[in-house]
Structure formats: structure tokens, C-alpha cells
Design a protein around this motif. Structure first.
Motif, mmCIF file in Angstrom:
data_model
loop_
_atom_site.group_PDB
_atom_site.id
_atom_site.type_symbol
_atom_site.label_atom_id
_atom_site.label_comp_id
_atom_site.label_asym_id
_atom_site.label_seq_id
_atom_site.Cartn_x
_atom_site.Cartn_y
_atom_site.Cartn_z
ATOM 1 N N THR A 61 0.838 -1.203 0.000
ATOM 2 C CA THR A 61 0.000 0.000 0.000
ATOM 3 C C THR A 61 0.868 1.247 0.000
ATOM 4 O OG1 THR A 61 -1.762 -1.160 1.163
ATOM 5 C CG2 THR A 61 -1.803 1.239 1.256
ATOM 6 N N TRP A 62 1.922 1.241 0.803
ATOM 7 C CA TRP A 62 2.813 2.402 0.856
ATOM 8 C C TRP A 62 3.425 2.666 -0.512
ATOM 9 C CZ3 TRP A 62 7.771 3.788 -0.204
ATOM 10 C CH2 TRP A 62 8.186 5.028 0.284
ATOM 11 N N ASP A 64 2.446 1.584 -3.515
ATOM 12 C CA ASP A 64 1.446 1.825 -4.556
ATOM 13 C C ASP A 64 1.016 3.284 -4.657
ATOM 14 O OD1 ASP A 64 1.485 -0.759 -5.436
ATOM 15 O OD2 ASP A 64 -0.422 -1.340 -4.508
ATOM 16 N N GLN A 65 1.175 4.043 -3.578
ATOM 17 C CA GLN A 65 0.772 5.450 -3.624
ATOM 18 C C GLN A 65 1.611 6.259 -4.610
ATOM 19 O OE1 GLN A 65 1.413 7.668 0.067
ATOM 20 N NE2 GLN A 65 3.182 6.361 0.517
#
Length: 114
Positions: A61-62, A64-65
């Protein structure tokens, strides 16, 4: 996951433990230039992923930003995984320990319904 496992699996006195921010991450980053195909421009993003992992964040998630992972960055992530696997195997004094850990993880995920 592997970074968190390394941090959590260390035995011994507090002063003998690897600190992820001052020991683990710099050690991995310093080794990256030994891989001929490492693109130095990718190292800051890889460092960010390692820091996110050390902080217990979801690294996917980190990362993918920031958008799609270019092939040159993906290659450096592979080198980091190899270095972490080697470190973990050495910490537990068991060659192949990382492979066993990953197999167990994937097998347990496959066994879960859904």
C-alpha cells in the motif's frame, strides 16, 4: 514481511539486536551497489519501502501510492529481498530458513478458504 520477521526474531540482549533504522536498513542499502544491475536512482524508493516495513506499515500500500513500479526499481527490490533472506538465514544460523518460512506462509494462505 521478511523485514518484520527479522526484527521480531532476534534473540539476545537489547544491545545485541539489530535496530532497523540504524543497522538493518543501512546495511542492506550499502550492499546494493555490489549488484552490478542496481540503478542508484531506485535506491531512495527501496529505502522508503524498507522504512515502511520497519514501521509495521503495509509496504505494498505504501509503495502503490507512488504509481506503477518500473522494471529498474523492481529489480532492486529483488536484490533487497535476496539480501534480507541471506541476513535472516544467517541470524537463525540455518541456510534455507527464509525459503522454508516463505513456503509455510504460502501454504497456509492456500489452505485458507476464500
Amino acid at each position: 514481511m521478511l523485514t518484520a520477521h527479522i526484527i521480531g526474531r532476534q534473540d539476545g540482549e537489547e544491545e545485541d539486536r539489530l535496530d532497523p533504522l540504524s543497522d538493518l536498513i543501512p546495511a542492506v542499502i550499502r550492499k546494493l551497489p555490489s549488484f552490478e544491475l542496481t540503478d542508484p536512482a531506485q535506491v531512495p524508493m527501496v529505502t522508503g519501502v524498507l522504512i515502511a516495513a520497519a514501521m509495521g506499515m503495509d509496504t505494498v500500500t505504501w509503495r502503490d501510492q507512488f504509481g506503477t513500479i518500473p522494471p529498474k526499481e523492481a529489480l532492486v527490490h529483488n536484490f533487497v529481498l535476496w539480501l534480507l533472506a541471506d541476513l535472516f538465514d544467517n541470524l537463525v544460523d540455518q541456510p534455507g530458513a527464509t525459503d522454508l518460512l516463505m513456503r509455510e506462509t504460502f501454504n497456509s494462505m492456500a489452505a485458507e478458504p476464500g
